[in-house]
Design an enzyme around this catalytic site. Sequence first.
Site, PDB file in Angstrom:
ATOM      1  N   HIS A 156       0.828  -1.219   0.000  1.00  0.00           N
ATOM      2  CA  HIS A 156       0.000   0.000   0.000  1.00  0.00           C
ATOM      3  C   HIS A 156       0.858   1.263   0.000  1.00  0.00           C
ATOM      4  O   HIS A 156       0.435   2.299   0.505  1.00  0.00           O
ATOM      5  CB  HIS A 156      -0.959  -0.006   1.208  1.00  0.00           C
ATOM      6  CG  HIS A 156      -2.031  -1.055   1.095  1.00  0.00           C
ATOM      7  ND1 HIS A 156      -2.701  -1.591   2.177  1.00  0.00           N
ATOM      8  CD2 HIS A 156      -2.562  -1.683   0.010  1.00  0.00           C
ATOM      9  CE1 HIS A 156      -3.579  -2.493   1.757  1.00  0.00           C
ATOM     10  NE2 HIS A 156      -3.509  -2.565   0.459  1.00  0.00           N
ATOM     11  N   GLY A 224      -0.651 -10.383  11.903  1.00  0.00           N
ATOM     12  CA  GLY A 224      -1.291  -9.113  12.256  1.00  0.00           C
ATOM     13  C   GLY A 224      -2.114  -8.466  11.171  1.00  0.00           C
ATOM     14  O   GLY A 224      -2.145  -7.249  11.073  1.00  0.00           O
TER      15      GLY A 224
HETATM   16  P1  OAD Z   1      -6.526  -4.242  10.483  1.00  0.00           P
HETATM   17  O1  OAD Z   1      -6.591  -3.111  11.433  1.00  0.00           O
HETATM   18  O2  OAD Z   1      -7.681  -4.492   9.597  1.00  0.00           O
HETATM   19  O3  OAD Z   1      -6.260  -5.605  11.279  1.00  0.00           O
HETATM   20  C1  OAD Z   1      -5.287  -5.686  12.283  1.00  0.00           C
HETATM   21  C2  OAD Z   1      -5.177  -7.142  12.686  1.00  0.00           C
HETATM   22  O4  OAD Z   1      -4.114  -7.253  13.614  1.00  0.00           O
HETATM   23  C3  OAD Z   1      -6.408  -7.700  13.377  1.00  0.00           C
HETATM   24  O5  OAD Z   1      -6.721  -8.970  12.818  1.00  0.00           O
HETATM   25  C4  OAD Z   1      -5.993  -7.841  14.840  1.00  0.00           C
HETATM   26  O6  OAD Z   1      -6.613  -8.945  15.491  1.00  0.00           O
HETATM   27  C5  OAD Z   1      -4.509  -8.066  14.691  1.00  0.00           C
HETATM   28  N1  OAD Z   1      -3.684  -7.646  15.845  1.00  0.00           N
HETATM   29  C6  OAD Z   1      -3.905  -6.672  16.748  1.00  0.00           C
HETATM   30  N2  OAD Z   1      -2.892  -6.576  17.628  1.00  0.00           N
HETATM   31  C7  OAD Z   1      -1.987  -7.515  17.256  1.00  0.00           C
HETATM   32  C8  OAD Z   1      -0.710  -7.924  17.758  1.00  0.00           C
HETATM   33  N3  OAD Z   1      -0.136  -7.345  18.824  1.00  0.00           N
HETATM   34  N4  OAD Z   1      -0.075  -8.931  17.104  1.00  0.00           N
HETATM   35  C9  OAD Z   1      -0.626  -9.545  16.038  1.00  0.00           C
HETATM   36  N5  OAD Z   1      -1.819  -9.200  15.523  1.00  0.00           N
HETATM   37  C10 OAD Z   1      -2.492  -8.197  16.121  1.00  0.00           C
HETATM   38  O7  OAD Z   1      -5.171  -4.046   9.648  1.00  0.00           O
HETATM   39  P2  OAD Z   1      -4.792  -4.620   8.213  1.00  0.00           P
HETATM   40  O8  OAD Z   1      -5.190  -6.028   8.057  1.00  0.00           O
HETATM   41  O9  OAD Z   1      -3.360  -4.271   8.005  1.00  0.00           O
HETATM   42  O10 OAD Z   1      -5.390  -0.069   3.850  1.00  0.00           O
HETATM   43  O11 OAD Z   1      -5.666  -3.703   7.267  1.00  0.00           O
HETATM   44  C11 OAD Z   1      -5.530  -3.839   5.879  1.00  0.00           C
HETATM   45  C12 OAD Z   1      -5.685  -2.501   5.221  1.00  0.00           C
HETATM   46  O12 OAD Z   1      -6.891  -1.878   5.659  1.00  0.00           O
HETATM   47  C13 OAD Z   1      -4.623  -1.476   5.610  1.00  0.00           C
HETATM   48  O13 OAD Z   1      -3.427  -1.623   4.889  1.00  0.00           O
HETATM   49  C14 OAD Z   1      -5.296  -0.181   5.280  1.00  0.00           C
HETATM   50  C15 OAD Z   1      -6.635  -0.475   5.927  1.00  0.00           C
HETATM   51  O14 OAD Z   1      -7.699   0.263   5.535  1.00  0.00           O
HETATM   52  C16 OAD Z   1      -5.373   1.142   3.253  1.00  0.00           C
HETATM   53  O15 OAD Z   1      -5.301   2.171   3.896  1.00  0.00           O
HETATM   54  C17 OAD Z   1      -5.441   1.113   1.763  1.00  0.00           C
END
Ligand code: OAD
Length: 284
Positions: A156, A224
């Site tokens: 991204h 994550g």
């Molecule tokens: P999310 O905020 O959707 O998901 C975060 C994930 O991390 C969740 O599944 C949590 O359970 C997990 N999590 C939280 N704390 C954690 C820890 N300490 N260790 C491991 N896991 C943990 O974030 P993304 O999946 O990155 O896009 O979101 C994908 C995209 O949505 C982002 O890149 C962004 C967003 O909108 C754009 O801005 C284009």
Amino acid sequence: MKKIAGYVKTTYHSIVNRLLPSSFYPTRSFNLNEVSMDDLIRRAANDLAAAGNVVALTGAGISTESGIPPFRGKGGLWEKFDPMEIAHIDALMRDPAKVWNILVKEMKEIVDTATPNDGHKGLAKLEKIGKLKTVITQNIDGLHQAAGNTDVIEFHGNFAWQRCMDCSRKYETRKVEVAEIPPRCGCGGILRPDAVFFGEMIPQDAMWRSRQAASDCDLMLVVGTSAVVQPAALMPVYAKETGAKIIEINPERTPLTAEISDYLIMGKAGEVMNQIIQTLEQKI
Ligand code: OAD
């Protein structure tokens, strides 16, 4: 044909899974309640020891232990703000000052000072010992590179640079003054993060290289990410299709957990990575 079938199946499951409470998700290979954390760590260390080409797909969760909030879930940005209002390209074009004030300025404050945590450091260590080849990250914070990973695909884009919306000149984010919002280029154009907003294309090179890395690996660590944003969430599907093992590290289940992941290690990235590395080091 097989790929299309897989895509349709995954899309179907991610839609269905989002509608279900997490307690409803079936667990694919075994009942998580019957497998101890120690067993899972040992299993992951064994799988890593046996793997020849490991790729990681990471998301916001790996950076939460560095003080960067995630997007979804408790304390997530999208709990406070509607992403379509502040993270969509149309919102940026319509009202850049609003997007800067609500999202970019705060993000700059956090990212400017964030440092890698044990999750990032663990992946860097895996590269150093010759296991991990590539990190595909949805994050724009640059913490994988700061930790020492050398092949990082920023799916991204990244937040290290701001780009003029008129002449495309780039400015290092750390050096951009935010006394006036939105900050401007020398040519008078408005600066925007050199990252992907909703409604924008994934950089072609990132898309192509990620797909290739996913298809070539024999083990993918999915760390994550909520795995609900496409096409990033398809990378584990491509890896699975070519026979790779998929290990998820996340305190929560995701749409991948039931159908795509071989197993989920339920925990925080930093803590889990530390334990895996410790166990792996005793083996190699
Ligand atoms: P999310 O905020 O959707 O998901 C975060 C994930 O991390 C969740 O599944 C949590 O359970 C997990 N999590 C939280 N704390 C954690 C820890 N300490 N260790 C491991 N896991 C943990 O974030 P993304 O999946 O990155 O896009 O979101 C994908 C995209 O949505 C982002 O890149 C962004 C967003 O909108 C754009 O801005 C284009």
